[in-house]
Design a protein around this motif. Structure first.
Motif, short mmCIF file in Angstrom:
data_model
loop_
_atom_site.label_atom_id
_atom_site.label_comp_id
_atom_site.label_asym_id
_atom_site.label_seq_id
_atom_site.Cartn_x
_atom_site.Cartn_y
_atom_site.Cartn_z
N PRO A 41 0.82 -1.21 0.00
CA PRO A 41 0.00 0.00 0.00
C PRO A 41 0.86 1.26 0.00
O PRO A 41 2.06 1.20 0.27
N SER A 42 0.24 2.38 -0.29
CA SER A 42 0.93 3.66 -0.28
C SER A 42 1.56 3.89 1.10
O SER A 42 0.93 3.62 2.12
N GLY A 45 6.97 2.15 2.09
CA GLY A 45 8.42 2.24 1.92
C GLY A 45 8.95 1.68 0.61
O GLY A 45 10.17 1.54 0.46
P1 ADP Z 1 5.55 4.10 -0.87
O1 ADP Z 1 6.49 4.24 -2.02
O2 ADP Z 1 5.34 2.68 -0.47
O3 ADP Z 1 4.28 4.83 -1.06
P2 ADP Z 1 7.45 5.80 0.50
O4 ADP Z 1 8.74 5.06 0.44
O5 ADP Z 1 7.23 6.91 -0.46
O6 ADP Z 1 6.26 4.74 0.42
O7 ADP Z 1 7.26 6.36 1.97
C1 ADP Z 1 7.40 5.58 3.15
C2 ADP Z 1 7.20 6.46 4.35
O8 ADP Z 1 8.29 7.37 4.45
C3 ADP Z 1 5.93 7.31 4.31
O9 ADP Z 1 5.46 7.44 5.63
C4 ADP Z 1 6.44 8.64 3.76
O10 ADP Z 1 5.64 9.71 4.16
C5 ADP Z 1 7.83 8.72 4.38
N1 ADP Z 1 8.78 9.50 3.56
C6 ADP Z 1 9.16 9.21 2.29
N2 ADP Z 1 10.05 10.11 1.84
C7 ADP Z 1 10.23 10.99 2.87
C8 ADP Z 1 11.03 12.17 3.03
N3 ADP Z 1 11.84 12.59 2.06
N4 ADP Z 1 10.96 12.81 4.23
C9 ADP Z 1 10.16 12.36 5.21
N5 ADP Z 1 9.37 11.28 5.13
C10 ADP Z 1 9.41 10.59 3.96
#
Ligand code: ADP
Ligand code: ADP
Length: 228
Positions: A41-42, A45
């Motif tokens: 899910p969104s 990570g």
């Molecule tokens: P997915 O790709 O599965 O949607 P992400 O890897 O984008 O998940 O994000 C995983 C978690 O890390 C989420 O809670 C997101 O908000 C957080 N997150 C991702 N990038 C950053 C960032 N640059 N700064 C702070 N939090 C982040």
């Protein structure tokens, strides 16, 4: 030997109350010619894991190795395709695909021969002199795929590459990518939140869950292509 090794990799983004744990300690071994889909899910990570493999983010702990060598920062050995907006709008399709080869210092004629060959593979012969904004979303993603392949990466990293496309274009792109995976013997790490896409595309599906992000299971999938 595995081509990619993710060992004890965790990521915490700094912030209030200890920050955000985006990924718990994670292990993953990718074998040559694997097509691994990472499903979840969104917010679980997936992008963070892929970005660390790409060298665009640094693990808080743990090590990522490609061909036995720890990765530090981005490199031409990893080709990346994002969901959208990654072509240089001021460059033509041909110039976009040549970009990495030019960075390597390859002579122009050779760059263009390679770029034309990969544009043909993705069905874009004749569009060399178009600019990205003159192309449909699917054609832009074909260009991004040709650009990633032209650098002859050891592994192709794709973050929801077809997520912005309509259903029909998405199916065409899935089949195109699978054909290229089979003919070019590529290793692919492909992030998606679409179960159908994950199971259709991957020979292994890695399923993640959120809060905090972690791998829940890692399953082999029997090959089922072609679709019909
Ligand atoms: P997915 O790709 O599965 O949607 P992400 O890897 O984008 O998940 O994000 C995983 C978690 O890390 C989420 O809670 C997101 O908000 C957080 N997150 C991702 N990038 C950053 C960032 N640059 N700064 C702070 N939090 C982040
Ligand atoms: P995804 O399609 O993977 O879910 P997001 O929309 O979560 O992508 O994230 C898009 C970009 O924003 C990424 O570069 C990610 O690192 C960054 N990001 C995600 N969450 C946060 C956050 N909480 N704080 C800062 N940057 C973030």
């Amino acid at each position: 030997m595995s081509i990619l090794q993710v060992s004890g990799v965790a990521k915490t983004f700094p912030g209030r109350a200890g920050g955000t744990v985006a990924l718990e300690a994670t292990d993953l071994l990718v074998q040559e010619n694997d097509f691994i889909t990472i499903l979840g899910p969104s917010g679980c990570g997936k992008s963070t894991l892929l970005r660390m493999v790409a060298g665009l983010d640094t693990p808080t702990t743990g090590i990522i190795s490609l061909d036995g060598k720890p990765v530090h920062g981005p490199g031409a050995d990893r080709g990346m395709v994002f969901q959208s907006y990654t072509l240089f709008p001021w460059l033509t399709v041909l110039q976009n695909v040549c970009f990495g080869l030019r960075e390597k210092g390859m002579p122009l004629r050779e760059q263009q021969d390679i770029a034309r060959r990969f544009l043909a593979k993705v069905g874009l012969s004749g569009f060399e002199n178009h600019f990205p904004k003159q192309l449909s979303g699917g054609m832009q993603q074909r260009t991004a795929l040709a650009r990633a392949l032209a650098n002859d990466p050891r592994i192709l990293l794709m973050d929801e590459p077809f997520g912005a496309l309509d259903h029909q274009t998405r199916e065409l792109m899935q089949e195109l990518l699978l054909g290229i995976w089979e003919s070019e013997r590529k290793t692919v790490l492909f992030v998606t939140h679409d179960i159908d896409e994950a199971v259709f595309m991957g020979n292994r599906v890695v399923v993640m869950s959120a809060r905090p992000g972690r791998i829940k299971c890692d399953l082999p999938v029997p090959l089922q292509h072609p679709r019909h």
